[in-house]
Design a protein around this motif. Structure first.
Motif, PDB file in Angstrom:
ATOM      1  N   TRP A 265       0.838  -1.211   0.000  1.00 30.18           N
ATOM      2  CA  TRP A 265       0.000   0.000   0.000  1.00 30.18           C
ATOM      3  C   TRP A 265       0.872   1.261   0.000  1.00 30.18           C
ATOM      4  N   PHE A 266       1.903   1.294   0.831  1.00 28.15           N
ATOM      5  CA  PHE A 266       2.801   2.448   0.882  1.00 28.15           C
ATOM      6  C   PHE A 266       3.508   2.653  -0.453  1.00 28.15           C
ATOM      7  N   TYR A 267       3.916   1.553  -1.093  1.00 26.39           N
ATOM      8  CA  TYR A 267       4.631   1.680  -2.363  1.00 26.39           C
ATOM      9  C   TYR A 267       3.760   2.347  -3.415  1.00 26.39           C
ATOM     10  N   PHE A 268       2.530   1.866  -3.548  1.00 29.15           N
ATOM     11  CA  PHE A 268       1.657   2.435  -4.572  1.00 29.15           C
ATOM     12  C   PHE A 268       1.248   3.861  -4.222  1.00 29.15           C
ATOM     13  N   GLN A 269       1.123   4.189  -2.972  1.00 30.09           N
ATOM     14  CA  GLN A 269       0.741   5.531  -2.565  1.00 30.09           C
ATOM     15  C   GLN A 269       1.872   6.529  -2.751  1.00 30.09           C
ATOM     16  N   LEU A 270       3.090   6.115  -2.522  1.00 29.65           N
ATOM     17  CA  LEU A 270       4.209   7.054  -2.506  1.00 29.65           C
ATOM     18  C   LEU A 270       5.019   7.079  -3.796  1.00 29.65           C
ATOM     19  N   PHE A 271       5.050   5.983  -4.527  1.00 30.99           N
ATOM     20  CA  PHE A 271       5.964   5.912  -5.664  1.00 30.99           C
ATOM     21  C   PHE A 271       5.279   5.707  -7.008  1.00 30.99           C
ATOM     22  N   THR A 272       3.963   5.682  -7.053  1.00 31.81           N
ATOM     23  CA  THR A 272       3.258   5.568  -8.330  1.00 31.81           C
ATOM     24  C   THR A 272       2.188   6.647  -8.399  1.00 31.81           C
ATOM     25  N   GLU A 273       1.747   6.902  -9.626  1.00 28.50           N
ATOM     26  CA  GLU A 273       0.682   7.891  -9.835  1.00 28.50           C
ATOM     27  C   GLU A 273      -0.669   7.227 -10.014  1.00 28.50           C
ATOM     28  N   ASP A 274      -0.704   5.929  -9.829  1.00 30.13           N
ATOM     29  CA  ASP A 274      -1.962   5.191  -9.943  1.00 30.13           C
ATOM     30  C   ASP A 274      -2.877   5.615  -8.811  1.00 30.13           C
ATOM     31  N   GLN A 275      -4.045   6.117  -9.135  1.00 28.74           N
ATOM     32  CA  GLN A 275      -4.990   6.627  -8.129  1.00 28.74           C
ATOM     33  C   GLN A 275      -6.050   5.602  -7.731  1.00 28.74           C
ATOM     34  N   ALA A 276      -5.867   4.369  -8.181  1.00 32.45           N
ATOM     35  CA  ALA A 276      -6.842   3.330  -7.834  1.00 32.45           C
ATOM     36  C   ALA A 276      -6.872   3.117  -6.322  1.00 32.45           C
ATOM     37  N   SER A 277      -8.023   2.728  -5.840  1.00 28.72           N
ATOM     38  CA  SER A 277      -8.179   2.515  -4.402  1.00 28.72           C
ATOM     39  C   SER A 277      -7.345   1.326  -3.935  1.00 28.72           C
ATOM     40  N   ARG A 278      -6.607   1.521  -2.838  1.00 30.11           N
ATOM     41  CA  ARG A 278      -5.813   0.451  -2.249  1.00 30.11           C
ATOM     42  C   ARG A 278      -6.366   0.033  -0.886  1.00 30.11           C
ATOM     43  N   VAL A 279      -7.637   0.362  -0.670  1.00 29.66           N
ATOM     44  CA  VAL A 279      -8.250   0.041   0.613  1.00 29.66           C
ATOM     45  C   VAL A 279      -8.238  -1.459   0.910  1.00 29.66           C
ATOM     46  N   PRO A 280      -8.495  -2.328  -0.092  1.00 26.20           N
ATOM     47  CA  PRO A 280      -8.451  -3.768   0.204  1.00 26.20           C
ATOM     48  C   PRO A 280      -7.116  -4.222   0.803  1.00 26.20           C
ATOM     49  N   SER A 281      -6.004  -3.599   0.362  1.00 27.00           N
ATOM     50  CA  SER A 281      -4.714  -3.965   0.937  1.00 27.00           C
ATOM     51  C   SER A 281      -4.645  -3.591   2.407  1.00 27.00           C
ATOM     52  N   LEU A 282      -5.174  -2.398   2.735  1.00 24.34           N
ATOM     53  CA  LEU A 282      -5.171  -1.975   4.130  1.00 24.34           C
ATOM     54  C   LEU A 282      -6.067  -2.867   4.979  1.00 24.34           C
ATOM     55  N   VAL A 283      -7.232  -3.218   4.429  1.00 18.79           N
ATOM     56  CA  VAL A 283      -8.152  -4.092   5.170  1.00 18.79           C
ATOM     57  C   VAL A 283      -7.508  -5.463   5.392  1.00 18.79           C
ATOM     58  N   GLY A 284      -6.887  -6.005   4.326  1.00 21.03           N
ATOM     59  CA  GLY A 284      -6.226  -7.294   4.456  1.00 21.03           C
ATOM     60  C   GLY A 284      -5.084  -7.250   5.462  1.00 21.03           C
ATOM     61  N   ALA A 285      -4.315  -6.153   5.440  1.00 21.69           N
ATOM     62  CA  ALA A 285      -3.210  -6.014   6.391  1.00 21.69           C
ATOM     63  C   ALA A 285      -3.732  -5.975   7.823  1.00 21.69           C
ATOM     64  N   ALA A 286      -4.832  -5.236   8.022  1.00 18.33           N
ATOM     65  CA  ALA A 286      -5.411  -5.130   9.362  1.00 18.33           C
ATOM     66  C   ALA A 286      -5.921  -6.485   9.842  1.00 18.33           C
ATOM     67  N   MET A 287      -6.574  -7.219   8.939  1.00 15.33           N
ATOM     68  CA  MET A 287      -7.111  -8.525   9.322  1.00 15.33           C
ATOM     69  C   MET A 287      -5.987  -9.504   9.673  1.00 15.33           C
ATOM     70  N   MET A 288      -4.921  -9.507   8.869  1.00 17.23           N
ATOM     71  CA  MET A 288      -3.793 -10.406   9.149  1.00 17.23           C
ATOM     72  C   MET A 288      -3.107 -10.029  10.464  1.00 17.23           C
ATOM     73  N   PHE A 289      -3.007  -8.722  10.732  1.00 15.03           N
ATOM     74  CA  PHE A 289      -2.383  -8.289  11.979  1.00 15.03           C
ATOM     75  C   PHE A 289      -3.225  -8.729  13.182  1.00 15.03           C
ATOM     76  N   LEU A 290      -4.546  -8.567  13.070  1.00 16.43           N
ATOM     77  CA  LEU A 290      -5.427  -8.991  14.164  1.00 16.43           C
ATOM     78  C   LEU A 290      -5.359 -10.510  14.361  1.00 16.43           C
ATOM     79  N   LEU A 291      -5.236 -11.245  13.254  1.00 13.22           N
ATOM     80  CA  LEU A 291      -5.119 -12.700  13.358  1.00 13.22           C
ATOM     81  C   LEU A 291      -3.831 -13.084  14.092  1.00 13.22           C
ATOM     82  N   ALA A 292      -2.739 -12.387  13.767  1.00 13.59           N
ATOM     83  CA  ALA A 292      -1.470 -12.662  14.450  1.00 13.59           C
ATOM     84  C   ALA A 292      -1.589 -12.395  15.945  1.00 13.59           C
ATOM     85  N   VAL A 293      -2.210 -11.257  16.288  1.00 19.45           N
ATOM     86  CA  VAL A 293      -2.391 -10.923  17.707  1.00 19.45           C
ATOM     87  C   VAL A 293      -3.253 -11.973  18.405  1.00 19.45           C
ATOM     88  N   LEU A 294      -4.309 -12.433  17.720  1.00 19.65           N
ATOM     89  CA  LEU A 294      -5.194 -13.438  18.298  1.00 19.65           C
ATOM     90  C   LEU A 294      -4.430 -14.743  18.554  1.00 19.65           C
TER      91      LEU A 294
END
Length: 355
Positions: A265-294
């Protein structure tokens, strides 16, 4: 005294050599012929056969050949169960040291004095007979490689230096046999090493020799199945005895996936001009992080429960020791000491027991 060959007989010490069997009427005579009836350091050596629901005449052959104790299990329940039944019967027979060997005469019975020596001199609680794996012609190159890998994994998980984790040729002190538990049904070899490491017992390996193969291995009927069952045993033992480390390691998988998605998500936000939504990556990252904590929370709770497991294990040992103490007078046993460890001993003879 040479520590490898004790020449002092400890008054009243008994050695019981146990042999788990399943349909071994053909191989048992050679196995018994290879076993000693006298071992330096012991005043009494007895044999015990565990017949794990054999469909042949294994029990009768054992009796005819002078086996002191025959434990008959009416239905085949597997090697691990037969091994534990043997430990129980050996302890009730008053064993101070128990040697376990295979019924196919794989291990050289002449090595038993070397196997029990570290226990007699107080250097070990559990002794593993380590085979010359590379020199065994009956082992295929693949099996030799798997043995090395498996033993390496067990060493890592158990914190021991055992070089041949799959060896069934081993000696137990009385107190170690009392503490030993096996939860798996397939085999006891790897699980007992992990448990011994968790219990803080002293484990030592000694070099032993082997005899030519008398029949194909019944545990290794197919390499994939053997790998799968061995992996199950190792993972179960790791989770049971070292739950925090186990769940921390498992939790690293979703954590790394979470970090990868976040970096994407950071790579596409900071180093590309692609304006497509990257929300699924953030949601997936959050879910995987919560799974690790669980998963890590499960590990923390399991670690707390392991404290209770240790208390239960110690209580079981005390109750088991008291039970064996009560059985001792009925058979005329006496108290002796081997090293600094209290043990029960038996007179020279005992009536043959059969279940």
């Amino acid at each position: 005294m040479n520590p490898e060959e004790p020449d002092v007989v400890h008054p009243g010490l008994k050695l019981v050599i146990q042999i788990p069997c399943y349909n071994e009427e053909e191989t048992l005579p050679a196995t018994l012929a290879d076993l000693p009836r006298e071992v330096d350091g012991f005043s009494c050596v007895e044999w015990l056969v565990i017949d794990d629901g054999s469909e042949d005449n294994t029990s009768q052959v054992a009796r005819d050949l002078g086996v002191d104790h025959v434990v008959r299990i009416t239905q085949n329940r597997g090697l691990a169960n037969a091994f534990m039944a043997g430990l129980d019967a050996s302890l009730k027979a008053g064993a101070d040291v128990i040697v376990n060997t295979d019924a196919d005469n794989q291990y050289d019975g002449a090595c038993i004095p070397v196997l029990v020596s570290p226990i007699l001199v107080g250097e070990a609680d559990l002794v593993i007979g380590e085979r010359p794996i590379e020199a065994v012609d009956d082992f295929s190159p693949l099996k030799k490689r798997l043995q090395r890998i498996g033993s390496g994994i067990v060493r890592t998980f158990s914190g021991t230096e055992v070089r041949d984790a799959a060896s069934g040729f081993r000696a137990f002190s009385r107190s170690t046999a009392i503490r030993t538990q096996v939860f798996g049904k397939y085999s006891y070899t790897m699980e007992t090493i992990v448990q011994a490491g968790w219990e803080g017992l002293r484990i030592k390996g000694v070099d032993v020799s082997v005899n030519p193969a008398t029949r194909p291995s019944r545990l290794v009927k197919s390499i994939p199945r053997y790998i799968w069952r061995s992996a199950q045993t190792i993972l179960r033992s790791f989770a049971l005895y070292k739950p925090l480390r186990f769940f921390l390691a498992i939790g690293l998988v979703p954590l790394l996936i979470s970090l990868a998605l976040l970096l994407r998500w950071f790579y596409f936000q900071l180093f590309t001009e692609d304006q497509a939504s990257r929300v699924p990556s953030l949601v997936g990252a959050a879910m995987m992080f919560l799974l690790a904590v669980l998963i890590w929370m499960f590990g923390f709770l399991a670690d707390l429960l392991s404290v209770n497991r240790r208390i239960v294990s110690d209580t079981r040992v005390m109750l088991r020791t008291a039970e064996l103490e009560q059985l001792a007078p009925l058979a005329g046993t006496a108290h002796s000491k081997m090293g600094s460890e209290p043990t029960l001993t038996r007179p020279e003879s005992m009536l043959r027991a059969e279940r």
